[in-house]
Design a protein around this motif. Structure first.
Motif, mmCIF file in Angstrom:
data_model
loop_
_atom_site.group_PDB
_atom_site.id
_atom_site.type_symbol
_atom_site.label_atom_id
_atom_site.label_comp_id
_atom_site.label_asym_id
_atom_site.label_seq_id
_atom_site.Cartn_x
_atom_site.Cartn_y
_atom_site.Cartn_z
ATOM 1 N N ARG A 210 0.818 -1.218 0.000
ATOM 2 C CA ARG A 210 0.000 0.000 0.000
ATOM 3 C C ARG A 210 0.849 1.264 0.000
ATOM 4 N N VAL A 211 2.001 1.215 0.649
ATOM 5 C CA VAL A 211 2.882 2.376 0.762
ATOM 6 C C VAL A 211 4.107 2.182 -0.122
ATOM 7 N N THR A 212 4.444 3.222 -0.864
ATOM 8 C CA THR A 212 5.661 3.230 -1.671
ATOM 9 C C THR A 212 6.536 4.377 -1.189
ATOM 10 N N VAL A 213 7.777 4.095 -0.872
ATOM 11 C CA VAL A 213 8.744 5.109 -0.435
ATOM 12 C C VAL A 213 9.756 5.328 -1.542
ATOM 13 N N THR A 214 9.933 6.578 -1.936
ATOM 14 C CA THR A 214 10.884 6.902 -2.985
ATOM 15 C C THR A 214 11.710 8.120 -2.592
ATOM 16 N N THR A 215 12.811 8.292 -3.282
ATOM 17 C CA THR A 215 13.591 9.524 -3.189
ATOM 18 C C THR A 215 13.353 10.319 -4.466
ATOM 19 N N LEU A 216 13.642 11.609 -4.403
ATOM 20 C CA LEU A 216 13.472 12.409 -5.614
ATOM 21 C C LEU A 216 14.495 12.033 -6.678
ATOM 22 N N ALA A 217 15.602 11.427 -6.270
ATOM 23 C CA ALA A 217 16.547 10.901 -7.259
ATOM 24 C C ALA A 217 15.883 9.786 -8.059
ATOM 25 N N GLU A 218 15.085 8.961 -7.394
ATOM 26 C CA GLU A 218 14.362 7.894 -8.084
ATOM 27 C C GLU A 218 13.221 8.452 -8.919
ATOM 28 N N VAL A 219 12.599 9.527 -8.450
ATOM 29 C CA VAL A 219 11.524 10.160 -9.213
ATOM 30 C C VAL A 219 12.068 10.768 -10.500
ATOM 31 N N PHE B 14 14.461 30.229 -4.822
ATOM 32 C CA PHE B 14 14.949 28.907 -5.184
ATOM 33 C C PHE B 14 16.471 28.851 -5.065
ATOM 34 N N LEU B 15 16.954 29.384 -3.938
ATOM 35 C CA LEU B 15 18.385 29.384 -3.682
ATOM 36 C C LEU B 15 18.885 28.003 -3.277
ATOM 37 N N ALA B 16 18.044 27.235 -2.605
ATOM 38 C CA ALA B 16 18.450 25.936 -2.081
ATOM 39 C C ALA B 16 18.073 24.818 -3.041
ATOM 40 N N ARG B 17 18.912 23.803 -3.084
ATOM 41 C CA ARG B 17 18.670 22.670 -3.965
ATOM 42 C C ARG B 17 17.345 21.987 -3.631
ATOM 43 N N GLU B 18 17.057 21.831 -2.328
ATOM 44 C CA GLU B 18 15.820 21.145 -1.971
ATOM 45 C C GLU B 18 14.589 21.944 -2.370
ATOM 46 N N SER B 19 14.689 23.274 -2.386
ATOM 47 C CA SER B 19 13.558 24.082 -2.851
ATOM 48 C C SER B 19 13.264 23.780 -4.317
ATOM 49 N N ARG B 20 14.299 23.742 -5.124
ATOM 50 C CA ARG B 20 14.117 23.455 -6.547
ATOM 51 C C ARG B 20 13.580 22.042 -6.760
ATOM 52 N N ALA B 21 14.089 21.104 -5.957
ATOM 53 C CA ALA B 21 13.653 19.714 -6.100
ATOM 54 C C ALA B 21 12.192 19.534 -5.714
ATOM 55 N N TRP B 22 11.826 20.059 -4.548
ATOM 56 C CA TRP B 22 10.445 19.884 -4.095
ATOM 57 C C TRP B 22 9.461 20.648 -4.989
ATOM 58 N N TYR B 23 9.864 21.816 -5.464
ATOM 59 C CA TYR B 23 8.982 22.567 -6.366
ATOM 60 C C TYR B 23 8.711 21.765 -7.642
ATOM 61 N N GLU B 24 9.761 21.196 -8.231
ATOM 62 C CA GLU B 24 9.543 20.417 -9.442
ATOM 63 C C GLU B 24 8.638 19.219 -9.161
ATOM 64 N N TYR B 25 8.838 18.588 -8.018
ATOM 65 C CA TYR B 25 7.971 17.460 -7.674
ATOM 66 C C TYR B 25 6.521 17.926 -7.537
ATOM 67 N N TRP B 26 6.316 19.088 -6.938
ATOM 68 C CA TRP B 26 4.955 19.635 -6.836
ATOM 69 C C TRP B 26 4.348 19.827 -8.220
ATOM 70 N N THR B 27 5.113 20.319 -9.174
ATOM 71 C CA THR B 27 4.571 20.514 -10.528
ATOM 72 C C THR B 27 4.258 19.181 -11.197
ATOM 73 N N MET B 28 4.910 18.113 -10.789
ATOM 74 C CA MET B 28 4.631 16.784 -11.317
ATOM 75 C C MET B 28 3.380 16.183 -10.662
ATOM 76 N N VAL B 29 3.234 16.400 -9.351
ATOM 77 C CA VAL B 29 2.115 15.829 -8.596
ATOM 78 C C VAL B 29 0.813 16.566 -8.886
ATOM 79 N N ARG B 30 0.872 17.883 -8.949
ATOM 80 C CA ARG B 30 -0.304 18.727 -9.159
ATOM 81 C C ARG B 30 -1.399 18.381 -8.151
#
Length: 376
Positions: A54-63, A179-195
């Protein structure tokens, strides 16, 4: 979907409270009592293993986002549960010294991954949840609100001309100039993918008391763009101005009679409520398009929770830890259940005005200073 009526909340709050027994009069919150980054990973893997798929755990590197790690090179973890058409974003610990979002999100994830109860089945059917227990792993490991910008070649902090380390508040980094931090850029892109359709951000605030009774406030419900204020009513013809009030009101109605929870509306004191356009969930509501990643203009409604007390105040120790975690779990459950059943959208948005709060006199903004409400 038709309402299920008086929907029973999932029984995980008591489990969390029992997991952290005891009181303490220590002046500081010992960091060894707070779940670390490695602890989080172990718990995520355990939950994934016991969830029977039921649960899938991923990293953004895998995404496969362009940025995949934190400033200091840590993997960024997200867990998914559910198979519904509506996507939901829940994040904790964007500020590294605000720990209980990790505990609450992991507890909710564990229950949704293992429970066969009606409520859990409903939530899995209605939603696909994207749960981020530790948005800011570097700050969490350092026990700091911010994160430190990092020189990856030197493996050392970046510094300014005076030799001071460069830091950034990740909750102010989703802006066209940010978007100075790497994690900000990463999470933002993931948000645009998830919508996602909805988002929730779990925080801590400083010590807070009811201005009339002097009693401690344990739980504050917030909307980062002030309802009825200078920004939110103009977004999507006021849709989010209504829906965010309804979402917060649903949580208040479901938690107000819990004896260990004292709930009010979030403010920053002095009659000021926030209208912060640079906050992560604010940027979601504004439909921020950075570098064309959100050219379609996706936006979603969002609220946040604040537990009173954080590690920099030194007022928590282990005192009441289980209760603080539990109130967040109950809040998440209420928020999700109300949206799943349709109870939330049936609420009168003016219920928001009934939630205890100080009189509002000013909007505290990150774009126009402090603005009297009569000037809007």
């Amino acid at each position: 979907m038709a309402s299920l009526g008086a929907l029973a909340l999932l029984p995980i709050g008591l489990q969390a409270a029992a997991a952290y027994p005891g009181d303490s009069s220590q002046a500081e919150t010992p960091t060894q009592a707070i779940r670390s980054y490695d602890d989080m990973i172990r718990e995520l893997r355990k939950i994934e293993h016991t969830s029977r798929g039921r649960v899938t755990v991923t990293t953004l590197a895998e995404v496969g986002t362009a940025e995949t790690h934190s400033e200091q090179g840590r993997d960024l973890y997200v867990a998914q549960v559910g198979q519904g058409d509506r996507h939901v974003w829940i994040q904790g610990r964007i500020h590294g010294d605000e720990p209980y979002g990790v505990e609450a999100t992991l507890a909710v994830l564990k229950e949704l991954g293992s429970s066969g109860q009606q409520t859990a089945e409903l939530l899995r059917d209605e939603f696909t949840l994207h749960i981020i227990p530790m948005y800011n792993p570097d700050g969490s490991e350092m026990n700091t609100r911010t994160t430190t910008l990092w020189d990856t070649e030197a493996d050392a902090p970046r510094t300014d001309d005076d030799g001071r380390e460069l830091t950034v508040d990740l909750n102010r980094d989703w802006t066209l100039e940010g978007f100075l931090a790497r994690e900000s850029r990463a999470w933002y892109e993931y948000w645009t993918m998830v919508r996602p359709s909805y988002a929730l951000d779990i925080h801590h605030q400083g010590r807070k008391r009811d201005p009339e009774t002097g009693e401690p406030i344990t739980f504050s419900l917030g909307i980062s763009l002030a309802p009825g204020g200078p920004t939110l009513p103009d977004i999507r013809d006021g849709e989010f101005d209504v829906l965010t009030r309804q979402m917060a009101s649903q949580v208040w109605l479901d938690t107000r009679h819990r004896g260990h929870i004292s709930t009010d509306r979030y403010d920053v004191g002095g009659g000021q409520v926030i209208d912060i356009r640079g906050g992560v969930v604010s940027a979601m509501m504004l439909g921020l398009d950075w570098q064309g990643l959100n050219s379609a203009g996706h936006a979603n409604a969002a609220i946040f929770f604040e537990t009173s007390g954080n590690t920099r105040d030194g007022d928590l120790g282990l005192r009441g830890r289980g209760r603080f975690i539990q109130q967040n779990i109950l809040g998440v459950e209420s928020w999700l259940a109300g949206l799943a059943t349709g109870d939330t959208v049936d609420l009168d948005p003016q219920t928001w005005d009934e939630i205890p709060h100080a009189p509002v006199e000013y909007y505290f903004t990150d774009w126009g200073g402090v603005i009297p409400i009569d000037d809007v």
